[in-house]
Scaffold this motif. Structure first.
Motif, PDB file in Angstrom:
ATOM      1  N   ALA A  46       0.829  -1.204   0.000  1.00 27.17           N
ATOM      2  CA  ALA A  46       0.000   0.000   0.000  1.00 27.17           C
ATOM      3  C   ALA A  46       0.866   1.258   0.000  1.00 27.17           C
ATOM      4  CB  ALA A  46      -0.932  -0.002   1.211  1.00 27.17           C
ATOM      5  N   ILE A  47       1.922   1.238   0.788  1.00 25.98           N
ATOM      6  CA  ILE A  47       2.840   2.382   0.800  1.00 25.98           C
ATOM      7  C   ILE A  47       3.520   2.514  -0.560  1.00 25.98           C
ATOM      8  CG2 ILE A  47       4.970   3.294   1.775  1.00 25.98           C
ATOM      9  CD1 ILE A  47       2.541   3.591   3.600  1.00 25.98           C
ATOM     10  N   THR A  48       3.865   1.375  -1.155  1.00 25.96           N
ATOM     11  CA  THR A  48       4.489   1.408  -2.480  1.00 25.96           C
ATOM     12  C   THR A  48       3.548   2.016  -3.505  1.00 25.96           C
ATOM     13  OG1 THR A  48       5.790  -0.571  -1.962  1.00 25.96           O
ATOM     14  CG2 THR A  48       5.518  -0.020  -4.297  1.00 25.96           C
ATOM     15  N   TRP A  49       2.282   1.657  -3.430  1.00 22.54           N
ATOM     16  CA  TRP A  49       1.280   2.230  -4.337  1.00 22.54           C
ATOM     17  C   TRP A  49       1.236   3.747  -4.176  1.00 22.54           C
ATOM     18  CZ3 TRP A  49      -3.210   5.048  -3.441  1.00 22.54           C
ATOM     19  CH2 TRP A  49      -4.069   5.187  -4.540  1.00 22.54           C
ATOM     20  N   ALA A  50       1.267   4.210  -2.928  1.00 24.24           N
ATOM     21  CA  ALA A  50       1.229   5.647  -2.664  1.00 24.24           C
ATOM     22  C   ALA A  50       2.480   6.338  -3.195  1.00 24.24           C
ATOM     23  CB  ALA A  50       1.093   5.900  -1.156  1.00 24.24           C
ATOM     24  N   VAL A  51       3.617   5.697  -3.036  1.00 16.84           N
ATOM     25  CA  VAL A  51       4.879   6.267  -3.515  1.00 16.84           C
ATOM     26  C   VAL A  51       4.867   6.372  -5.039  1.00 16.84           C
ATOM     27  CG1 VAL A  51       7.351   5.822  -3.775  1.00 16.84           C
ATOM     28  CG2 VAL A  51       6.259   5.516  -1.543  1.00 16.84           C
ATOM     29  N   LEU A  52       4.412   5.325  -5.702  1.00 15.02           N
ATOM     30  CA  LEU A  52       4.341   5.351  -7.159  1.00 15.02           C
ATOM     31  C   LEU A  52       3.382   6.436  -7.642  1.00 15.02           C
ATOM     32  CD1 LEU A  52       4.245   1.508  -7.882  1.00 15.02           C
ATOM     33  CD2 LEU A  52       6.145   3.071  -8.374  1.00 15.02           C
ATOM     34  N   LEU A  58      12.105   6.352  -6.592  1.00 10.73           N
ATOM     35  CA  LEU A  58      12.208   5.236  -5.656  1.00 10.73           C
ATOM     36  C   LEU A  58      13.580   5.172  -4.989  1.00 10.73           C
ATOM     37  CD1 LEU A  58      10.441   2.308  -7.580  1.00 10.73           C
ATOM     38  CD2 LEU A  58       9.518   3.736  -5.752  1.00 10.73           C
ATOM     39  N   ALA A  59      14.577   5.747  -5.629  1.00  8.64           N
ATOM     40  CA  ALA A  59      15.930   5.742  -5.080  1.00  8.64           C
ATOM     41  C   ALA A  59      16.150   6.848  -4.052  1.00  8.64           C
ATOM     42  CB  ALA A  59      16.953   5.873  -6.206  1.00  8.64           C
ATOM     43  N   ASP A  60      15.186   7.745  -3.919  1.00  2.49           N
ATOM     44  CA  ASP A  60      15.277   8.853  -2.968  1.00  2.49           C
ATOM     45  C   ASP A  60      14.625   8.425  -1.660  1.00  2.49           C
ATOM     46  OD1 ASP A  60      15.082  11.191  -1.499  1.00  2.49           O
ATOM     47  OD2 ASP A  60      14.599  12.451  -3.216  1.00  2.49           O
ATOM     48  N   ALA A  61      15.428   7.869  -0.748  1.00  6.92           N
ATOM     49  CA  ALA A  61      14.897   7.322   0.497  1.00  6.92           C
ATOM     50  C   ALA A  61      14.156   8.372   1.327  1.00  6.92           C
ATOM     51  CB  ALA A  61      16.030   6.709   1.325  1.00  6.92           C
ATOM     52  N   ALA A  62      14.652   9.579   1.349  1.00 10.70           N
ATOM     53  CA  ALA A  62      14.012  10.637   2.131  1.00 10.70           C
ATOM     54  C   ALA A  62      12.619  10.952   1.585  1.00 10.70           C
ATOM     55  CB  ALA A  62      14.880  11.891   2.126  1.00 10.70           C
ATOM     56  N   ALA A  63      12.515  11.027   0.264  1.00  7.53           N
ATOM     57  CA  ALA A  63      11.224  11.329  -0.358  1.00  7.53           C
ATOM     58  C   ALA A  63      10.234  10.184  -0.152  1.00  7.53           C
ATOM     59  CB  ALA A  63      11.420  11.589  -1.855  1.00  7.53           C
ATOM     60  N   VAL A  64      10.725   8.961  -0.272  1.00  6.86           N
ATOM     61  CA  VAL A  64       9.863   7.793  -0.069  1.00  6.86           C
ATOM     62  C   VAL A  64       9.374   7.757   1.375  1.00  6.86           C
ATOM     63  CG1 VAL A  64       9.829   5.262   0.046  1.00  6.86           C
ATOM     64  CG2 VAL A  64      10.910   6.402  -1.895  1.00  6.86           C
ATOM     65  N   GLY A  65      10.273   8.019   2.304  1.00  7.55           N
ATOM     66  CA  GLY A  65       9.896   8.037   3.714  1.00  7.55           C
ATOM     67  C   GLY A  65       8.895   9.132   4.023  1.00  7.55           C
ATOM     68  N   LYS A  66       9.027  10.263   3.356  1.00  4.87           N
ATOM     69  CA  LYS A  66       8.098  11.382   3.564  1.00  4.87           C
ATOM     70  C   LYS A  66       6.692  10.987   3.118  1.00  4.87           C
ATOM     71  CE  LYS A  66       7.697  16.363   2.670  1.00  4.87           C
ATOM     72  NZ  LYS A  66       6.316  16.399   2.128  1.00  4.87           N
ATOM     73  N   ALA A  68       5.476   7.969   2.920  1.00  2.53           N
ATOM     74  CA  ALA A  68       4.980   6.949   3.853  1.00  2.53           C
ATOM     75  C   ALA A  68       4.445   7.580   5.131  1.00  2.53           C
ATOM     76  CB  ALA A  68       6.093   5.964   4.182  1.00  2.53           C
ATOM     77  N   GLY A  69       5.116   8.627   5.588  1.00  2.00           N
ATOM     78  CA  GLY A  69       4.706   9.268   6.833  1.00  2.00           C
ATOM     79  C   GLY A  69       3.486  10.151   6.705  1.00  2.00           C
ATOM     80  N   GLU A  70       3.147  10.528   5.484  1.00  2.00           N
ATOM     81  CA  GLU A  70       2.033  11.459   5.287  1.00  2.00           C
ATOM     82  C   GLU A  70       0.715  10.792   4.895  1.00  2.00           C
ATOM     83  OE1 GLU A  70       3.538  14.167   2.388  1.00  2.00           O
ATOM     84  OE2 GLU A  70       4.641  15.381   3.878  1.00  2.00           O
ATOM     85  N   VAL A  71       0.769   9.582   4.338  1.00  2.00           N
ATOM     86  CA  VAL A  71      -0.468   8.950   3.894  1.00  2.00           C
ATOM     87  C   VAL A  71      -1.217   8.325   5.069  1.00  2.00           C
ATOM     88  CG1 VAL A  71       0.457   8.446   1.610  1.00  2.00           C
ATOM     89  CG2 VAL A  71       0.623   6.718   3.415  1.00  2.00           C
ATOM     90  N   GLU A  72      -2.514   8.194   4.889  1.00  2.00           N
ATOM     91  CA  GLU A  72      -3.344   7.518   5.888  1.00  2.00           C
ATOM     92  C   GLU A  72      -3.606   6.090   5.405  1.00  2.00           C
ATOM     93  OE1 GLU A  72      -7.681   7.858   8.167  1.00  2.00           O
ATOM     94  OE2 GLU A  72      -7.248   9.109   6.413  1.00  2.00           O
ATOM     95  N   LEU A  73      -2.957   5.148   6.043  1.00  2.00           N
ATOM     96  CA  LEU A  73      -3.075   3.742   5.667  1.00  2.00           C
ATOM     97  C   LEU A  73      -3.977   3.018   6.659  1.00  2.00           C
ATOM     98  CD1 LEU A  73      -2.225   1.071   4.256  1.00  2.00           C
ATOM     99  CD2 LEU A  73      -0.192   1.076   5.733  1.00  2.00           C
ATOM    100  N   ARG A  74      -4.950   2.308   6.118  1.00  2.00           N
ATOM    101  CA  ARG A  74      -5.841   1.504   6.954  1.00  2.00           C
ATOM    102  C   ARG A  74      -5.903   0.096   6.392  1.00  2.00           C
ATOM    103  NH1 ARG A  74      -8.880   4.201  10.628  1.00  2.00           N
ATOM    104  NH2 ARG A  74      -8.973   6.494  10.461  1.00  2.00           N
ATOM    105  N   VAL A 113      10.489   3.706   6.205  1.00  2.00           N
ATOM    106  CA  VAL A 113       9.250   2.969   5.933  1.00  2.00           C
ATOM    107  C   VAL A 113       9.132   1.796   6.899  1.00  2.00           C
ATOM    108  CG1 VAL A 113       8.012   1.563   4.249  1.00  2.00           C
ATOM    109  CG2 VAL A 113       9.207   3.631   3.505  1.00  2.00           C
ATOM    110  N   ARG A 114      10.215   1.063   7.093  1.00  2.00           N
ATOM    111  CA  ARG A 114      10.181  -0.096   7.985  1.00  2.00           C
ATOM    112  C   ARG A 114       9.921   0.334   9.429  1.00  2.00           C
ATOM    113  NH1 ARG A 114      10.914  -4.258   5.018  1.00  2.00           N
ATOM    114  NH2 ARG A 114      10.515  -5.581   6.824  1.00  2.00           N
ATOM    115  N   THR A 115      10.570   1.405   9.853  1.00  2.00           N
ATOM    116  CA  THR A 115      10.375   1.894  11.220  1.00  2.00           C
ATOM    117  C   THR A 115       8.912   2.241  11.459  1.00  2.00           C
ATOM    118  OG1 THR A 115      12.634   2.759  11.374  1.00  2.00           O
ATOM    119  CG2 THR A 115      11.006   3.687  12.880  1.00  2.00           C
ATOM    120  N   LEU A 116       8.327   2.931  10.500  1.00  2.00           N
ATOM    121  CA  LEU A 116       6.931   3.353  10.600  1.00  2.00           C
ATOM    122  C   LEU A 116       5.981   2.159  10.657  1.00  2.00           C
ATOM    123  CD1 LEU A 116       4.891   5.786  10.376  1.00  2.00           C
ATOM    124  CD2 LEU A 116       4.845   5.281   7.924  1.00  2.00           C
ATOM    125  N   LEU A 117       6.159   1.236   9.730  1.00  2.00           N
ATOM    126  CA  LEU A 117       5.220   0.117   9.650  1.00  2.00           C
ATOM    127  C   LEU A 117       5.421  -0.921  10.751  1.00  2.00           C
ATOM    128  CD1 LEU A 117       4.739  -0.486   5.819  1.00  2.00           C
ATOM    129  CD2 LEU A 117       3.420   0.917   7.420  1.00  2.00           C
TER     130      LEU A 117
END
Length: 226
Positions: A46-52, A58-66, A68-74, A113-117
């Protein structure tokens, strides 16, 4: 599902590579145990879908992490019909598509992403009390105190055959993709795919779903938590 969850703590950690039977076995076991079910892989997808969708590199870890931290995942925990939403959008079908499948290992390797999830997963396990959790680092990282840790595996041919049947894809292409994901998941820096030292390894190559579930029930009975 609420009224079907039995009392008494029981946490089962099911790890293993793609195509080993984790999802089917875990859902079936959860139903048998009157427990909840958590597909941690769906969370990473789900986070990957949001990132795409966001268009970040995908190589920008900071952007990917940002992202992941902003989306609402349920994600639901009913083994007979859980749903996944991102910012209110149902993504159950989209996260199983080839685009997400091709990118999920890269996104899952991002430390933020791993820390968050992992934190989210641990919280869900604590509140569920009785739950079967599947993924790649459950026994070793997410739920190290699980009542039962299982590492499901199968031959490369069996895994490719099963996954290609699920996705209606070419077996050779599927085998190559599984090998790619195994390599990426096993060599990532943070929480790589690995078997917990106290996990029971079960080769499902020649076993049917009923046989695998029955074996796990036996193991839980031996531990007094079935």
């Amino acid at each position: 599902m609420e009224e079907n969850v039995r009392a008494g703590r029981c946490v089962v950690a099911v790890d293993g590579p793609s195509g080993s039977g984790k999802s089917t076995v875990s859902r079936r076991l959860a139903v048998d145990l009157g427990a909840r079910y958590l597909d941690t892989g769906a969370m990473y997808r789900a986070i990957t879908w949001a990132v795409l969708r966001s268009g970040v590199d995908l190589a920008d870890a900071a952007a990917v992490g940002k992202v992941a931290g902003e989306v609402e995942l349920r994600i639901g925990t009913d083994p007979q019909g859980y749903g996944v939403t991102v910012d209110g959008v149902g993504v159950d079908a989209d996260i199983r598509g080839p685009e997400v499948t091709g990118a999920v290992s890269a996104v899952a390797a991002v430390p933020a992403v791993r820390t968050l999830l992992v934190a989210r997963q641990r919280d869900m396990i604590t509140h569920a009390g009785r739950i079967v959790v599947e993924g790649r680092d459950i026994g070793a990282v997410v739920a190290p105190d699980a009542d039962l840790k299982v590492y499901l595996t199968a031959s490369e041919a069996a895994r490719a055959r099963r996954r290609s049947a699920e996705d209606a894809a070419d077996v050779a292409v599927t085998a190559a993709d599984l090998a790619r994901r195994d390599r990426l998941d096993s060599t990532r820096t943070v929480d790589p795919l690995r078997q917990s030292t106290d996990a029971v390894e079960l080769d499902t190559t020649e076993l049917g779903i009923d046989e695998v579930v029955a074996r796990l029930r036996e193991l839980l009975t031996e531990r007094g938590v079935a």
